[in-house]
Motif scaffolding. Structure first.
Motif, mmCIF file in Angstrom:
data_model
loop_
_atom_site.group_PDB
_atom_site.id
_atom_site.type_symbol
_atom_site.label_atom_id
_atom_site.label_comp_id
_atom_site.label_asym_id
_atom_site.label_seq_id
_atom_site.Cartn_x
_atom_site.Cartn_y
_atom_site.Cartn_z
ATOM 1 N N HIS A 61 17.522 22.852 38.012
ATOM 2 C CA HIS A 61 17.626 22.226 36.973
ATOM 3 C C HIS A 61 17.757 20.647 37.299
ATOM 4 C CE1 HIS A 61 19.709 21.735 32.824
ATOM 5 N NE2 HIS A 61 18.685 21.142 32.757
ATOM 6 N N ARG A 62 16.887 19.753 36.579
ATOM 7 C CA ARG A 62 16.823 18.337 37.030
ATOM 8 C C ARG A 62 16.878 17.574 35.776
ATOM 9 N NH1 ARG A 62 12.898 14.248 37.628
ATOM 10 N NH2 ARG A 62 11.360 15.702 36.813
ATOM 11 N N VAL A 63 17.872 16.921 35.371
ATOM 12 C CA VAL A 63 17.723 15.648 34.193
ATOM 13 C C VAL A 63 17.728 14.307 34.677
ATOM 14 C CG1 VAL A 63 18.961 15.392 32.247
ATOM 15 C CG2 VAL A 63 19.214 17.360 32.962
ATOM 16 N N GLU A 64 16.723 13.553 34.221
ATOM 17 C CA GLU A 64 16.461 12.347 34.549
ATOM 18 C C GLU A 64 16.695 11.368 33.590
ATOM 19 O OE1 GLU A 64 13.135 9.311 36.195
ATOM 20 O OE2 GLU A 64 13.132 11.388 36.904
ATOM 21 N N MET A 65 17.712 10.520 33.492
ATOM 22 C CA MET A 65 17.998 9.630 32.552
ATOM 23 C C MET A 65 17.775 7.996 32.697
ATOM 24 S SD MET A 65 21.623 11.024 30.759
ATOM 25 C CE MET A 65 22.395 11.603 32.477
ATOM 26 N N SER A 66 17.021 7.483 31.720
ATOM 27 C CA SER A 66 17.004 6.108 31.932
ATOM 28 C C SER A 66 17.201 5.371 30.654
ATOM 29 C CB SER A 66 15.469 5.859 32.517
ATOM 30 O OG SER A 66 14.654 6.163 31.392
ATOM 31 N N SER A 67 17.274 3.869 31.073
ATOM 32 C CA SER A 67 17.705 3.057 29.819
ATOM 33 C C SER A 67 17.045 1.814 29.912
ATOM 34 C CB SER A 67 19.270 2.771 29.815
ATOM 35 O OG SER A 67 19.564 2.006 28.719
ATOM 36 N N ARG A 114 16.109 1.381 24.732
ATOM 37 C CA ARG A 114 15.586 2.666 24.776
ATOM 38 C C ARG A 114 16.385 3.553 25.699
ATOM 39 N NH1 ARG A 114 9.859 1.671 25.856
ATOM 40 N NH2 ARG A 114 10.434 -0.419 26.673
ATOM 41 N N ASN A 115 16.698 4.589 25.213
ATOM 42 C CA ASN A 115 17.198 5.505 26.218
ATOM 43 C C ASN A 115 16.369 6.866 26.215
ATOM 44 O OD1 ASN A 115 19.815 4.263 26.742
ATOM 45 N ND2 ASN A 115 20.294 4.635 24.775
ATOM 46 N N ARG A 116 16.003 7.174 27.628
ATOM 47 C CA ARG A 116 15.204 8.426 27.742
ATOM 48 C C ARG A 116 15.873 9.481 28.510
ATOM 49 N NH1 ARG A 116 10.269 4.620 28.736
ATOM 50 N NH2 ARG A 116 11.675 4.011 30.175
ATOM 51 N N GLU A 117 15.588 10.689 28.143
ATOM 52 C CA GLU A 117 16.065 11.819 28.916
ATOM 53 C C GLU A 117 14.841 12.675 29.231
ATOM 54 O OE1 GLU A 117 18.996 15.384 28.290
ATOM 55 O OE2 GLU A 117 20.167 13.204 28.214
#
Length: 89
Positions: free
Chosen positions: A35-41, A23-26
């Motif tokens: 502006h914040r972007v957090e990505m996890s896998s 799973r990849n989430r953003e």
């Protein structure tokens, strides 16, 4: 939460059952100043060697309420034939 569309069940190399999930989430937050972007896998892989008498073409999987149920039919083992022998003498 794992969705059944994200789970893969495969038989590889003839006798290895592989269950995997990736799973990849953003997540994105922003306002006028930042502006914040957090990505996890996340990744999950399990492999099991199947018995020699497993019917590979009949492996089935079902997922309900986040529980994965596998069905793996096996061929009946041939039992050795026992034959009575007369004892003479």
């Amino acid at each position: 939460m794992i969705k059944k569309e994200e789970v893969k069940v495969e038989v590889e190399d003839g006798r290895v059952l592989q269950i995997s999930d990736e799973r990849n989430r953003e997540q994105e937050d922003k306002n006028d100043k930042w502006h914040r972007v957090e990505m996890s896998s996340d990744k999950f892989i399990r492999r099991f060697r199947l018995p020699e008498n497993a019917k590979i073409d009949q492996v089935r999987a079902a997922m309900e309420n986040r529980v994965l149920t596998m069905s793996l039919p096996k061929e009946e083992e041939k039992k050795p034939e026992v034959k009575a022998i007369e004892i003479s003498g």
